[in-house]
Design a protein around this motif. Structure first.
Motif, PDB file in Angstrom:
ATOM      1  N   ALA A   1     -62.641 -56.066 -50.792  1.00  0.00           N
ATOM      2  CA  ALA A   1     -62.223 -54.675 -50.597  1.00  0.00           C
ATOM      3  C   ALA A   1     -61.977 -54.392 -49.117  1.00  0.00           C
ATOM      4  O   ALA A   1     -60.992 -53.736 -48.750  1.00  0.00           O
ATOM      5  N   PHE A   2     -62.857 -54.877 -48.259  1.00  0.00           N
ATOM      6  CA  PHE A   2     -62.681 -54.660 -46.823  1.00  0.00           C
ATOM      7  C   PHE A   2     -61.364 -55.279 -46.359  1.00  0.00           C
ATOM      8  O   PHE A   2     -60.596 -54.675 -45.609  1.00  0.00           O
ATOM      9  N   SER A   3     -61.100 -56.472 -46.850  1.00  0.00           N
ATOM     10  CA  SER A   3     -59.854 -57.153 -46.493  1.00  0.00           C
ATOM     11  C   SER A   3     -58.640 -56.378 -47.024  1.00  0.00           C
ATOM     12  O   SER A   3     -57.677 -56.126 -46.298  1.00  0.00           O
ATOM     13  N   ASN A   4     -58.694 -55.952 -48.290  1.00  0.00           N
ATOM     14  CA  ASN A   4     -57.553 -55.242 -48.879  1.00  0.00           C
ATOM     15  C   ASN A   4     -57.334 -53.871 -48.246  1.00  0.00           C
ATOM     16  O   ASN A   4     -56.188 -53.441 -48.057  1.00  0.00           O
ATOM     17  N   LEU A   5     -58.422 -53.165 -47.936  1.00  0.00           N
ATOM     18  CA  LEU A   5     -58.269 -51.796 -47.443  1.00  0.00           C
ATOM     19  C   LEU A   5     -58.038 -51.727 -45.927  1.00  0.00           C
ATOM     20  O   LEU A   5     -57.861 -50.642 -45.366  1.00  0.00           O
ATOM     21  N   ALA A   6     -58.021 -52.905 -45.298  1.00  0.00           N
ATOM     22  CA  ALA A   6     -57.669 -52.936 -43.873  1.00  0.00           C
ATOM     23  C   ALA A   6     -56.229 -52.475 -43.662  1.00  0.00           C
ATOM     24  O   ALA A   6     -55.857 -52.067 -42.560  1.00  0.00           O
ATOM     25  N   ARG A   7     -55.414 -52.521 -44.736  1.00  0.00           N
ATOM     26  CA  ARG A   7     -54.006 -52.112 -44.586  1.00  0.00           C
ATOM     27  C   ARG A   7     -53.875 -50.601 -44.363  1.00  0.00           C
ATOM     28  O   ARG A   7     -52.831 -50.137 -43.924  1.00  0.00           O
ATOM     29  N   PHE A   8     -54.932 -49.849 -44.654  1.00  0.00           N
ATOM     30  CA  PHE A   8     -54.841 -48.398 -44.477  1.00  0.00           C
ATOM     31  C   PHE A   8     -55.188 -48.053 -43.031  1.00  0.00           C
ATOM     32  O   PHE A   8     -56.336 -47.775 -42.689  1.00  0.00           O
ATOM     33  N   ASP A   9     -54.148 -48.114 -42.198  1.00  0.00           N
ATOM     34  CA  ASP A   9     -54.325 -47.914 -40.766  1.00  0.00           C
ATOM     35  C   ASP A   9     -53.677 -46.610 -40.298  1.00  0.00           C
ATOM     36  O   ASP A   9     -53.627 -46.334 -39.112  1.00  0.00           O
ATOM     37  N   GLY A  10     -53.156 -45.827 -41.257  1.00  0.00           N
ATOM     38  CA  GLY A  10     -52.561 -44.541 -40.903  1.00  0.00           C
ATOM     39  C   GLY A  10     -51.199 -44.635 -40.261  1.00  0.00           C
ATOM     40  O   GLY A  10     -50.704 -43.641 -39.731  1.00  0.00           O
ATOM     41  N   VAL A  11     -50.570 -45.794 -40.295  1.00  0.00           N
ATOM     42  CA  VAL A  11     -49.258 -45.942 -39.653  1.00  0.00           C
ATOM     43  C   VAL A  11     -48.133 -45.941 -40.686  1.00  0.00           C
ATOM     44  O   VAL A  11     -47.273 -45.065 -40.681  1.00  0.00           O
ATOM     45  N   ARG A  12     -48.156 -46.900 -41.588  1.00  0.00           N
ATOM     46  CA  ARG A  12     -47.023 -47.063 -42.518  1.00  0.00           C
ATOM     47  C   ARG A  12     -47.113 -46.114 -43.712  1.00  0.00           C
ATOM     48  O   ARG A  12     -46.117 -45.729 -44.289  1.00  0.00           O
ATOM     49  N   TYR A  13     -48.339 -45.783 -44.083  1.00  0.00           N
ATOM     50  CA  TYR A  13     -48.574 -44.846 -45.184  1.00  0.00           C
ATOM     51  C   TYR A  13     -50.013 -44.384 -45.064  1.00  0.00           C
ATOM     52  O   TYR A  13     -50.790 -44.918 -44.269  1.00  0.00           O
ATOM     53  N   GLY A  14     -50.366 -43.387 -45.817  1.00  0.00           N
ATOM     54  CA  GLY A  14     -51.742 -42.912 -45.813  1.00  0.00           C
ATOM     55  C   GLY A  14     -51.995 -41.858 -44.764  1.00  0.00           C
ATOM     56  O   GLY A  14     -51.143 -41.578 -43.917  1.00  0.00           O
ATOM     57  N   TYR A  15     -53.191 -41.264 -44.850  1.00  0.00           N
ATOM     58  CA  TYR A  15     -53.550 -40.175 -43.933  1.00  0.00           C
ATOM     59  C   TYR A  15     -53.451 -40.645 -42.481  1.00  0.00           C
ATOM     60  O   TYR A  15     -53.907 -41.744 -42.137  1.00  0.00           O
ATOM     61  N   GLN A  16     -52.850 -39.798 -41.643  1.00  0.00           N
ATOM     62  CA  GLN A  16     -52.758 -40.108 -40.216  1.00  0.00           C
ATOM     63  C   GLN A  16     -53.394 -38.966 -39.421  1.00  0.00           C
ATOM     64  O   GLN A  16     -52.974 -37.812 -39.537  1.00  0.00           O
ATOM     65  N   GLU A  17     -54.420 -39.298 -38.663  1.00  0.00           N
ATOM     66  CA  GLU A  17     -55.084 -38.296 -37.826  1.00  0.00           C
ATOM     67  C   GLU A  17     -54.116 -37.879 -36.706  1.00  0.00           C
ATOM     68  O   GLU A  17     -53.619 -38.738 -35.968  1.00  0.00           O
ATOM     69  N   PRO A  18     -53.849 -36.569 -36.593  1.00  0.00           N
ATOM     70  CA  PRO A  18     -52.886 -36.138 -35.565  1.00  0.00           C
ATOM     71  C   PRO A  18     -53.506 -36.116 -34.166  1.00  0.00           C
ATOM     72  O   PRO A  18     -54.730 -36.024 -34.017  1.00  0.00           O
ATOM     73  N   GLY A  19     -52.651 -36.216 -33.173  1.00  0.00           N
ATOM     74  CA  GLY A  19     -53.055 -35.955 -31.784  1.00  0.00           C
ATOM     75  C   GLY A  19     -53.902 -37.018 -31.122  1.00  0.00           C
ATOM     76  O   GLY A  19     -54.636 -36.720 -30.178  1.00  0.00           O
ATOM     77  N   CYS A  20     -53.856 -38.258 -31.611  1.00  0.00           N
ATOM     78  CA  CYS A  20     -54.673 -39.306 -30.990  1.00  0.00           C
ATOM     79  C   CYS A  20     -53.914 -39.943 -29.825  1.00  0.00           C
ATOM     80  O   CYS A  20     -52.728 -40.232 -29.931  1.00  0.00           O
TER      81      CYS A  20
END
Lengths: 105, 499
Positions: free
Chosen positions: B321-340
């Motif tokens: 799971a850790f390996s698979n969910l590493a793809r969620f980096d907020g760049v290509r898709y998924g939640y992206q924290e604004p203003g970083c």
């Protein structure tokens, strides 16, 4: 961090940095307790003598690399690929500075 | 003619559409009515895809009007766990991380049901990223068990089980990494099957534990589940999933074969497991008697390393799971924290705010177990224990055709009643080992608990790629248990009338 040794809050902060998950102080305390409980659950693994046992990484044991012919097939269009991005600029994903100081390398 | 859609099997719906007794659009409308009437109570759906449903049904009706032969699931209402991509819907994994993620394509498993003529009613609730066994960890809302709205439906495919049990759809797809199809099926009184690893393509299904995940059907009848599995393997191996195996089994042809003279294994020590409720123990004895009454020989077998399966699983699954969910980096898709200001900050804050608690826990456990020095201590030994568990099964299946055991140690419990994650992990004890070894397994409703009045499922496990034979045993059990086609009381007949 050998077995039998409890993880500390600092250990857990290190794991969180490696996992790229920002945790606040309260979360670090909760996570430390969780990880120590979870690791206790794993102890039966350590009780085996496994010296002559081969590992099984995959249920389909004899599977080697699965290759296909190297021919182009249709994929996502540029628009489709960018559609779920949080930020984009033109034809690209937009990201903040890669370097910590944000300086122009 | 039956009054409501929930009384019909998949075969009866497809036959009714083919004969013109009702149209596929009428069936779709009846399913939409049933969902409108019932889902406020179950909260099984995350999205209802009314337009897609009516369009698919209209295509089936147009085929019939043109005099063409109809596919085997023509007009059958289905819905999908929300970790499966379906073009025209969001695929959220019940997570804020993917709250606005629009499916860029359709998963093979979903497409194959659509190709078989099924009508897609929407996407179903789940534990966030499939981490859990209650569906309470959905970031959006819990799902309620149709047998008691204060109760969990199980999980992680809790929306799938609840929607089927409440008669909102005829069939649903779930995914099973450690019991996530079978356990909610047991708690909701429906049939749920984890096929052998490799039988169903995972292309387009958001990955959790890649060496464990398998997609499978849930339905109110074994026959419905078998029909769905036929559709899932039609077209053969999926070249877009490298683990997909060629599989030419017909899961319907041998459903009603006699089981006389066949051998069914039981593991007496399992029935003494701590935490196993008395009524589940009674149900297992009943199931064994029902199979024996049909001429099966009940044989004692053992899986000596099964007790370590939980430990092996909670090493392997979090690492994957850790390996698979590493793809969620907020760049290509998924939640992206604004203003970083930096990418590192954006990544760690996007992951912190996109993932909920249990998803963070599992990834943290995986990150720790894969770290230098720890990997050798746990990960490699866990994969060696997997070898031992697989060998246990091989020895047992030399003597028996199937193994009978509980699916869940208890019936459904109240929302929030078990909050300790480790206690919840231990409840996976009966389901996990077949994910570790990859063999097929199914949960079939046996009876209502004598004290609780809640459904109890029996689990049958079979050898790898003997899925069709496993279904024969499941059908034999179903035939003798009078739970076939059951809709949860309080839901049967509510909305969904067919003209």
């Amino acid at each position: 961090m050998a077995s039998g040794q409890q993880l500390t809050r600092d250990d857990v902060a290190g794991i969180a940095a490696y996992a790229r998950i920002a945790l606040d102080d309260a979360e670090l305390v909760e996570m430390t307790a969780y990880l120590n409980d979870a690791i206790a659950l794993l102890q039966p693994i350590l009780e085996y003598d496994l010296e002559d046992i081969e590992p099984t990484f995959h249920p389909i044991g004899d599977m080697a690399n699965v290759m296909r012919e190297d021919v182009p097939v249709p994929g996502l269009s540029l628009e489709e690929a960018l559609a779920n991005a949080g930020s984009r600029e033109g034809r690209a994903f937009r990201v903040p500075a890669i370097l910590d100081d944000g300086g122009g390398a | 003619m039956p009054a409501t859609l929930d009384q019909l099997s998949a075969r009866q719906i497809a036959a009714g559409v083919a004969s013109g007794a009702f149209s596929a659009v009428e069936v779709a409308q009846a399913a939409l009515d049933a969902i409108a009437e019932r889902d406020a109570d179950t909260q099984a759906f995350l999205q209802v895809s009314e337009d897609l449903a009516l369009a698919a049904a209209a295509r089936v009706d147009a085929l019939r009007a043109a005099g063409r032969a109809l596919p085997p699931l023509a007009g059958v209402p289905v819905a999908f766990k929300d970790n499966m991509n379906l073009l025209g819907t969001r695929t959220t994994c019940a997570s804020h991380m993917l709250e606005r993620y629009e499916s860029p394509f359709t998963a093979t498993c979903v497409q194959r049901l659509l190709d078989a003529g099924a009508t897609p009613l929407g996407k179903l609730n789940m534990d966030e990223f499939a981490f859990g066994s209650t569906t309470d960890s959905s970031a959006f809302h819990p799902t309620n068990n149709p047998w008691g709205l204060a109760l969990v439906p199980g999980g992680s495919s809790g929306g799938s089980a609840a929607a089927v049990a409440a008669g909102e759809v005829t069939l649903a797809l779930g995914s099973d990494t450690g019991g996530s199809i079978r356990q909610p099926a047991s708690l909701c009184g429906v049939v749920g099957m984890k096929p052998t690893y490799g039988v169903v393509s995972r292309y387009g299904v958001v990955a959790f534990g890649s060496s464990l995940d398998q997609v499978g059907p849930l339905g109110r009848r074994v026959e419905d589940v078998a029909l769905a599995l036929n559709a899932l393997v039609a077209g053969g191996r999926d070249p877009r999933d490298s683990t997909s195996q060629a599989c030419e089994q017909d899961f319907i042809a041998h459903l009603d074969d006699p089981i006389e003279g066949r051998h069914v294994g039981i593991i007496p020590s399992l029935l003494e497991a701590p935490g196993l409720s008395a009524e589940v123990r009674v149900a297992m004895r009943l199931a064994a008697e029902r199979l024996e009454a049909q001429g099966a020989h009940i044989v004692e077998v053992s899986l000596p390393n099964m007790a370590s399966a939980i430990a092996a699983y909670y090493v392997i699954a979090p690492c994957e799971a850790f390996s698979n969910l590493a793809r969620f980096d907020g760049v290509r898709y998924g939640y992206q924290e604004p203003g970083c200001a930096t990418l590192a900050k954006q990544t760690s804050l996007s992951r912190a705010r996109g993932f909920d608690q249990e998803a963070k826990r599992r990834q943290m456990l995986g990150a720790y177990l894969l770290s230098s020095g720890v990997y050798e201590q746990y990960y490699l030994p866990a994969q060696k224990v997997r070898t031992l568990i697989t060998a246990d099964y091989q020895r047992a299946f030399e003597r028996v055709d199937a193994i009978l055991m509980p699916t869940s140690p208890t019936v459904a419990w109240e929302h929030g009643a078990i909050s300790d994650p480790a206690a919840l992990y231990l409840a996976d004890v009966f389901t996990i080992s077949s994910n570790i070894a990859g063999n097929c397994a199914i949960s079939v409703p046996v009876c209502l608990g004598s004290e609780s009045g809640l459904p109890i499922g029996a689990q049958l496990q079979g050898p790898s790629f003997a899925d069709a034979r496993l279904l024969t045993f499941a059908r034999a059990l179903e035939r003798s248990c009078s739970m076939e086609g059951l809709v949860a009381p309080g839901f049967a007949g509510r909305g969904g009338e067919l003209a």
